[in-house]
Design a protein around this motif. Structure first.
Motif: not given
Length: 231
Positions: A147-169
């Motif tokens: 569970k810990k590793r899965y949540y960390a994986y999901i967290q990084q997916i979400t963080q990458l989406k945020i950072n990708t949007q930040s780059v675009q903005d």
């Protein structure tokens, strides 16, 4: 005018950060996938297999100990043909060392082993119980780790989406300010700051990509297969 564009830039950054702060990973968690990963970890993770094998071995030792009761008995026999005379007189060359002819049977009992058997049986059962409890305890630990590793994986997916949007903005802001700078509507400092913001956003995006790959590798390690192969 310069003050106006600085204020505009600051507002754009503020609204972008405010949008990112509203992101959540709760909706990204797929509990069906998580259960699959837990099942795969129980099947494939080497330490779990080792403990399960130890439980199996300890359980096998119980009936083996029960059957080993036969080991405390030993049987022997002697055979003397019936047509050989029984001679017991000393000094006779063909003296027969046996008092009778035919087959003589004997059964011996190892008293020490006989008395120890019940205690050996209790020890075998205790070792099986210990091995089973250790496997169950690690099974619970393994679930938490998956569970810990899965949540960390999901967290990084979400963080990458945020950072990708930040780059675009930030790229949109930088491109817009570049156009205004070329027209002389804003200062060089304001334009440079937009480029710095874009560079920082790109760096964060690259770092989040690395973090995502690391989290993915950690999850694949514990489930024993690639995520792309999970059905």
């Amino acid at each position: 005018m310069k003050t106006f564009f600085k204020l505009t830039l600051a507002l754009l950054m503020f609204f972008s950060l405010d949008t990112f702060a509203q992101e959540s990973i709760i909706g990204e968690v797929n509990y069906k996938d998580l259960e699959k990963y837990i099942t795969l970890a129980r099947q494939n993770f080497p330490r779990k297999q080792l403990l399960d094998t130890r439980v199996e071995g300890a359980h096998t030792a119980i009936p083996i100990n029960t059957l080993s009761y036969l080991d405390i008995f030993s049987a022997s026999y002697f055979y003397r043909p019936d047509n050989n005379p029984v001679i017991t007189a000393p000094g006779v060359p063909n003296a027969n060392p046996y008092s009778v002819n035919g087959v003589q049977l004997g059964i011996n009992l190892n008293l020490g082993s006989f008395l120890a058997k019940p205690y050996l049986g209790k020890r075998a059962k205790a070792e099986y119980k210990i091995a089973k409890l250790e496997a169950e305890e690690y099974g619970n630990t393994l679930v938490v780790e998956v569970k810990k590793r899965y949540y960390a994986y999901i967290q990084q997916i979400t963080q990458l989406k945020i950072n990708t949007q930040s780059v675009q903005d930030n790229k949109n802001v930088a491109d817009n300010l570049k156009y205004k700078f070329e027209k002389g509507e804003i200062s060089l400092d304001t334009y440079n700051q937009s480029r710095i913001n874009l560079s920082s956003a790109l760096t964060s995006k690259i770092q989040s990509e690395v973090s995502l790959l690391t989290a993915k590798d950690a999850l694949e390690e514990i489930i024993g297969m690639k995520l792309s192969d999970v059905k």
